[in-house]
Design a protein around this motif. Structure first.
Motif, short mmCIF file in Angstrom:
data_model
loop_
_atom_site.label_atom_id
_atom_site.label_comp_id
_atom_site.label_asym_id
_atom_site.label_seq_id
_atom_site.Cartn_x
_atom_site.Cartn_y
_atom_site.Cartn_z
N PHE A 82 -41.15 -10.57 13.58
CA PHE A 82 -40.40 -11.80 13.32
C PHE A 82 -38.93 -11.63 13.67
CE2 PHE A 82 -40.18 -9.59 9.21
CZ PHE A 82 -38.83 -9.67 8.89
N ALA A 83 -38.39 -10.40 13.55
CA ALA A 83 -36.98 -10.19 13.86
C ALA A 83 -36.69 -10.45 15.33
CB ALA A 83 -36.57 -8.77 13.47
N SER A 84 -37.60 -10.01 16.21
CA SER A 84 -37.41 -10.25 17.63
C SER A 84 -37.48 -11.73 17.96
CB SER A 84 -38.48 -9.48 18.42
OG SER A 84 -38.41 -9.77 19.80
N ARG A 85 -38.44 -12.43 17.36
CA ARG A 85 -38.55 -13.87 17.60
C ARG A 85 -37.32 -14.62 17.08
NH1 ARG A 85 -43.82 -13.00 15.78
NH2 ARG A 85 -43.41 -14.12 13.83
N ASP A 86 -36.84 -14.22 15.91
CA ASP A 86 -35.64 -14.85 15.36
C ASP A 86 -34.43 -14.63 16.26
OD1 ASP A 86 -36.62 -16.13 13.14
OD2 ASP A 86 -36.24 -14.48 11.76
N ARG A 87 -34.33 -13.42 16.81
CA ARG A 87 -33.20 -13.08 17.68
C ARG A 87 -33.21 -13.94 18.95
NH1 ARG A 87 -34.73 -8.20 18.79
NH2 ARG A 87 -34.05 -7.47 16.72
N ARG A 88 -34.37 -14.04 19.58
CA ARG A 88 -34.46 -14.83 20.82
C ARG A 88 -34.21 -16.31 20.55
NH1 ARG A 88 -39.27 -15.20 22.78
NH2 ARG A 88 -40.45 -14.12 21.14
N ALA A 89 -34.73 -16.80 19.43
CA ALA A 89 -34.54 -18.22 19.09
C ALA A 89 -33.06 -18.52 18.83
CB ALA A 89 -35.38 -18.57 17.87
N ARG A 91 -30.40 -16.91 19.96
CA ARG A 91 -29.62 -16.83 21.20
C ARG A 91 -29.83 -18.08 22.05
NH1 ARG A 91 -31.03 -10.46 22.44
NH2 ARG A 91 -29.34 -9.56 21.13
N SER A 92 -31.05 -18.55 22.11
CA SER A 92 -31.34 -19.76 22.87
C SER A 92 -30.59 -20.95 22.28
CB SER A 92 -32.85 -20.03 22.87
OG SER A 92 -33.15 -21.27 23.48
N LEU A 108 -28.35 -21.50 7.18
CA LEU A 108 -28.60 -20.97 5.85
C LEU A 108 -29.30 -19.63 5.99
CD1 LEU A 108 -28.53 -21.40 2.77
CD2 LEU A 108 -30.82 -22.41 2.96
N GLY A 109 -28.60 -18.58 5.61
CA GLY A 109 -29.13 -17.23 5.72
C GLY A 109 -29.38 -16.61 4.37
N VAL A 127 -29.12 -13.09 12.87
CA VAL A 127 -29.10 -14.47 13.35
C VAL A 127 -27.73 -15.09 13.07
CG1 VAL A 127 -30.02 -16.79 12.94
CG2 VAL A 127 -31.58 -14.85 13.20
N GLY A 128 -27.20 -14.85 11.88
CA GLY A 128 -25.88 -15.38 11.56
C GLY A 128 -24.81 -14.86 12.50
#
Length: 484
Positions: A82-89, A91-92, A108-109, A127-128
């Motif tokens: 999930f961390a990789s998906r969150d990172r790509r999302a 950045r996009s 909201l983190g 993400v933040g």
């Protein structure tokens, strides 16, 4: 101000949208499956766009003309990395938001206070940082446990406390936590839309109380009217084992429970309250833990709980459950539902329904109802001795054996609230509706909201008898209507 809300089908997003609308903002909701938004009571007041955060073209359309973009997307509970998906999302989203001229991002983190950080909190922090570096002024609001019916962290607390009067727990029950009421979270999110453009930073947000998880369970039990909980922490339960234990006791999905448990191993206490300089505290102060729990449980204490789980009406407050919340949210609610079609006219079926109880009885195994009434009398309850005021007509407030008429819609609905002594709250709902062939459909629903472990045990103890007691009612009621 035009606002985009991503994650509008989630817990926070679904409650943020009406708050933004009430504050006078225009709202656009972005979803990969727009049809899921149609169930929300505010769907006809917003613009809905279909887009995936990893699809730049669709994302440009969603962000076009937006002044404030709420980023409420995360992959927790979806398995895998999930961390990789969150990172790509992230950045996009950050790149397209800068490209389209968005004025502000609000995210909201998760709250963390240093030291060992769980993978979930580490991902939220990353993400933040990505959003703060986007070139778009960003406000990162960091919260710990959010208190409100439907919040995964609150539901985990609710089920653990209500179902276990005594428990052996992992040592994270003594981690210090600064929870925050959902109402205060939403107030900060709405207020963040008005932040000056030079503000580009993270803010810690929390309520006025700092508690351990053990103290939270104890205070939840007190507010909910449960007996004091016996909690014995042991050092041998790892976060993985703890999440399996939580999954066994509660209906919170393991993909959500494990990141939440891992987050609780860290101290999550606010290090500053700078947000108050931009979004001042309410005149009466922030909502404390006990009041937040009371607000979350309020609808369960009120008479309309019987319709809460099936109604699509707008909740009265952010603390109330939404019809679109997960099935496991809102606490335990057990139902026994039965339907039967008949060629009798709706009026004939309704006449039988309205005549139920008293001398007419309950249309199934009279000896079982008499025994239940006797058992109630033996423990100090009202039993069946009250009968009914009128043999053929009912009105709201009438006593009906050991029930009370809570709602009546002539020809359509009779809802009875149980007044026998029970470890919980119970209703019996009888509905009559015409079918397309000129006949009638009779619908019956028994509802039970258990109070603590005794309520859970009571439901399952009587469950084998439901088929006998409730199963015969639809058959006998419709047969009586056919004979009349």
């Amino acid at each position: 101000m035009r606002c985009l809300v991503t994650g509008a089908t989630g817990y926070i997003g679904g409650r943020l949208v009406p708050e933004l609308l009430d504050a006078g903002h225009e709202v656009r909701c972005m979803a990969r499956r727009p049809d899921r938004l149609q169930a929300y009571p505010w769907a006809d007041r917003v613009e809905i766009v279909e887009a995936d955060v990893l699809d730049p073209d669709a994302l440009r359309t969603a962000l076009d003309g937006v002044e404030v973009a709420y980023y409420l997307i995360h992959a927790m509970g979806k398995g895998g990395d999930f961390a990789s998906r969150d990172r790509r999302a992230a950045r996009s989203f950050a790149g397209v938001a800068e490209e389209t001229g968005v004025g502000r991002i609000v995210f909201l983190g998760g709250l963390y206070s240093g030291g060992q950080v769980s993978p979930h909190l580490r991902s939220r922090a990353e993400v933040g940082e990505i959003l703060l570096a986007s070139g778009v002024p960003t406000a990162v609001l960091r919260a710990a446990v959010v208190l409100g019916s439907g919040s995964a962290s609150f539901e985990m607390l609710r089920y653990l406390t209500e179902r276990l009067p005594a428990m052996v727990t992992p040592k994270w029950v003594d981690s210090r936590i600064q929870p925050i009421a959902i109402r205060d979270v939403l107030r900060y999110l709405v207020g963040a839309a008005e932040l000056p453009p030079e503000v580009n930073r993270a803010f810690d947000i929390g309520g006025p109380d700092v508690l351990t998880y053990r103290q939270m369970m104890g205070r939840y039990a007190a507010v909910a009217g449960l007996s004091p909980r016996v909690i014995v922490p042991v050092p041998v339960l790892s976060p993985k084992l703890s999440s399996l234990w939580v999954g066994l006791i509660t209906p919170v999905p393991s993909g959500i429970a494990r990141p939440l448990v891992e987050s609780l191993t860290s101290e999550v206490v606010c290090r500053e309250h700078d947000i108050a300089a931009y979004v001042p505290d309410p005149p009466n102060g922030l909502i404390g833990f006990d009041e937040a729990v009371r607000l979350a449980l309020k609808r369960i204490r009120e008479a309309d709980v019987a319709t809460r789980w099936s109604s699509a009406s707008t909740p009265g407050a952010p603390s109330d459950p939404l019809p679109t919340d997960p099935d496991w949210a809102g606490g335990s609610l057990y139902t026994d539902e039965r339907t039967r079609a008949t060629g009798a006219a709706p009026e004939a079926v309704w006449k039988v329904v309205e005549g139920i109880g008293g001398d007419n009885g309950w249309y199934s195994l009279p000896v079982a109802w008499r025994l239940r009434g006797l058992a109630d009398r033996l423990v100090g309850g009202v039993g069946l001795r009250r009968g009914r005021r009128d043999p053929g007509r009912l009105r709201i407030g009438d006593a009906l054996d050991f029930w009370r008429v809570e709602a009546i819609e002539p020809g359509r609905l009779l809802r009875l609230r149980a007044e026998m002594l029970l470890p919980g709250l119970a209703w019996l709902e009888l509905r009559v509706r015409p079918d397309e062939n000129g006949g009638t459909v009779y619908e019956q629903r028994a509802i039970f909201h258990p109070h603590g472990l005794p309520g859970q045990l009571y439901w399952w103890a009587i469950y084998p008898f439901h088929g006998i007691i409730f199963g015969g009612m639809p058959r006998n009621i419709t047969r009586r209507a056919e004979r009349n």
